[in-house]
Design a protein around this motif. Sequence first.
Motif, PDB file in Angstrom:
ATOM      1  N   VAL A  78       0.857  -1.192   0.000  1.00 49.71           N
ATOM      2  CA  VAL A  78       0.000   0.000   0.000  1.00 49.71           C
ATOM      3  C   VAL A  78       0.892   1.241   0.000  1.00 49.71           C
ATOM      4  O   VAL A  78       1.646   1.466   0.952  1.00 49.71           O
ATOM      5  N   TYR A  91      -0.768   2.492  -6.721  1.00 50.16           N
ATOM      6  CA  TYR A  91      -1.419   1.216  -6.398  1.00 50.16           C
ATOM      7  C   TYR A  91      -1.984   0.560  -7.659  1.00 50.16           C
ATOM      8  O   TYR A  91      -1.815  -0.650  -7.864  1.00 50.16           O
ATOM      9  N   SER A 135      -5.796  -1.861   1.641  1.00 50.47           N
ATOM     10  CA  SER A 135      -5.697  -0.810   0.623  1.00 50.47           C
ATOM     11  C   SER A 135      -6.596   0.373   0.942  1.00 50.47           C
ATOM     12  O   SER A 135      -6.362   1.487   0.451  1.00 50.47           O
TER      13      SER A 135
END
Length: 206
Positions: A78, A91, A135
Motif C-alpha cells: 500500500v 497502487y 488498501s
Amino acid sequence: MSDVDVRRRPGGRSARVRAAVIEATNQLLLEQGLTGLTVCEVARRAQVNETSIYRRWGTRENLIIDALLADAAEQLPVPDTGTLRDDLIAYATALARYLTSPGGNALDRALASAGDDPATRRLRDQYWDARYAQSGQIAERAIKRGELPGTTEPRFVLEMLVAPLHFRIVLTREPLEPDLPTRIVDALLRGLVTAAEPRNRDGNRP
C-alpha cells in the motif's frame, strides 16, 4: 527437528517452514485453482507433515487466505506518497503489473471462477475483506488530509479503482495499456469531487 523445536524457534526453522508452505500453496493455486488444492499435496511439495500444517493454520481455507494475502502483500504494497492521486496511481500501476504477470493473472482468474459453495464463498469474502481493509488506508489517509469528504467510503473508492483492471483481465481479456492506471484514477477523482459538490433544493448543483 520436532514440532516443539519449531515452535521454540519462531525466527528459525518455523519461519522457513512457513515460507515453504506458503510458496507451495501459491504454486498449487496457480496449477490447480482454489477447488483443486489439497493440504496433503501442499505438505508433500513443501516437505512438511500434513499435521503440522493443520496445527498452524487449522483449516485449508485459512491456509489459502494466508498464502494469497502473503503474495498480495509482497506484490501490492500500500503506497503512501502523501497525495491521494499519487497513491492511487501507484497502487493501480502495481496491480496492473501484477495482473499481467503469469502468477497474478492465474490467481485473478481462479478467484473469479471459483464456485459459490459456502466454504469457497467464505474464503473469497475473507480475502477481499482483508485486501480492502489494507488498501482502504489510501482513502482513509486522504479523508484525514481533507482530499476527500468525510462521508467517503474507503472500500467504494478502491472498488472503483480496481474494477476496470479486473474486468479486462477476467472478462474482456483486453490489454492493460501503460497509461490506463492514470486514466482510471483521473476519471475516478473527477467523479468523487463531483459527487461531493453541494446541491440545491431541486437536487441540481448550483
